[in-house]
Scaffold this active site. Structure first.
Site, PDB file in Angstrom:
ATOM      1  N   ASP A  37      -1.441 -13.316  38.908  1.00 64.01           N
ATOM      2  CA  ASP A  37      -1.259 -12.158  38.026  1.00 64.01           C
ATOM      3  C   ASP A  37      -0.729 -12.723  36.648  1.00 64.01           C
ATOM      4  O   ASP A  37      -0.442 -13.827  36.665  1.00 64.01           O
ATOM      5  CB  ASP A  37      -0.135 -11.175  38.946  1.00 64.01           C
ATOM      6  CG  ASP A  37       1.203 -11.958  39.003  1.00 64.01           C
ATOM      7  OD1 ASP A  37       2.041 -12.306  38.105  1.00 64.01           O
ATOM      8  OD2 ASP A  37       1.441 -12.397  39.995  1.00 64.01           O
ATOM      9  N   ASP A  60       2.097 -11.934  35.536  1.00 63.64           N
ATOM     10  CA  ASP A  60       3.635 -11.441  35.091  1.00 63.64           C
ATOM     11  C   ASP A  60       3.829 -10.197  34.513  1.00 63.64           C
ATOM     12  O   ASP A  60       2.942  -9.022  35.173  1.00 63.64           O
ATOM     13  CB  ASP A  60       4.356 -12.656  34.439  1.00 63.64           C
ATOM     14  CG  ASP A  60       5.761 -12.704  34.704  1.00 63.64           C
ATOM     15  OD1 ASP A  60       6.229 -12.293  35.734  1.00 63.64           O
ATOM     16  OD2 ASP A  60       6.533 -12.514  33.799  1.00 63.64           O
TER      17      ASP A  60
END
Length: 295
Positions: A213, A215
């Site tokens: 991802d 973050d």
């Protein structure tokens, strides 16, 4: 007399999907002991093309232990007792850079340790030691991982700074932006004090940080969620297994200690004088530091 760290035995720390490697022979789960408590789980022993492997589920099978409650000392001590000489650590991370999208593997070479609730050393009162962490991972392992990833055509980046947070919550947006301003590349919760303890145990260590991802800093992407992390982890699992299988032959057959000095990390680290050393502390260190503390 054999040199320290020989013959090679490869330890792999990561999620359960990593262990389902085609061609793994003589596979057997064994519960290991440690002087520092219980490891996360039993370990899977096996051989791949004749090379001995030991797999440790970092969070336990079923992911039952959170990062802050991992017994990092027991995990590394148990692997050392099993004969492990090099550790490949695979972990999920968030990206702090736009050019490291989900699915990228980062072969990290530096860490910033912001954890605060973990036992970070095998040593302490009664036997003090200070190991160098200037270069916290084994460059030799990094070279082989980079080559293996290139051969497989995996989206991998060699070198990068892994910011290790305490967790278990994900970052605030302000924290995420702070770590970006520090020049960090990825963020995760597991590789410290794992890397420090591997160095103290004189075991080569390398990290493959698997991006799941962005973050929470990236305005054009949703904030990180568990569902998102798990989905990308599953997508990464096949690549991770392929990487392990590709790199194992490159690590096999070593007959000398690591040229980067990993297997001699304690040579100049012990500071407590012989007469001041606590016998009970020394007894706990029999696997980790037995080479240098003697009987």
């Amino acid at each position: 007399m054999a040199e320290p760290g020989t013959p090679p035995v490869i330890g792999i720390i990561g999620g359960s999907g990593i262990y389902e490697i085609e061609g793994l022979q003589n596979a057997e789960w064994r519960r290991l002991r440690s002087s520092f408590g219980d490891p996360s789980d039993a370990c899977l022993f096996g051989e791949l093309d004749g090379q001995r492997l030991v797999f440790l589920p970092r969070h336990g099978r079923g992911h039952k232990i959170p990062p802050s409650e991992l017994n990092f000392r027991a995990n590394i001590d148990a692997l050392k007792r099993a004969g492990v000489t090099e550790i490949l650590s695979l972990s999920a991370v968030g990206s702090l850079r736009a050019d490291l999208p989900p699915g990228t593997f980062v072969i990290a070479d530096q860490f910033i340790d912001r954890t605060f609730a973990r036992q970070k050393s095998f040593f302490g009162t009664g036997m003090v030691a200070h190991v160098s962490m200037a270069d916290p991972v084994c460059g030799r392992l990094g070279d082989h991982l980079e080559a293996a990833a290139a051969e497989l055509g995996l989206p991998a980046k060699r070198a990068g700074t892994y910011m290790v947070m305490e967790g278990p919550q994900f970052s605030t947006r302000a924290e995420s932006e702070l770590y970006r301003s520090w020049g960090c590349d990825v963020i995760g919760m597991t590789n410290m004090p794992e890397a420090k303890l591997a160095r103290e145990a004189e075991v080569c260590y390398a990290t493959v940080a698997m991006v799941t991802d962005y973050d929470c800093w990236h305005d054009e992407h949703d904030h990180v969620t568990v569902d998102q992390v798990v989905k990308t982890l599953l997508d990464n699992a096949d690549k991770a297994r392929a990487l392990v299988k590709q790199v194992v032959p490159k690590l096999a057959g070593r007959t000398a200690a690591c040229g980067k000095g990993c297997h001699h990390a304690l040579d100049a680290a012990l500071i407590t004088h012989g007469e001041a050393r606590d016998p009970e502390v020394l007894a706990r260190l029999d696997a980790v530091a037995g080479r240098v503390i003697g009987d």
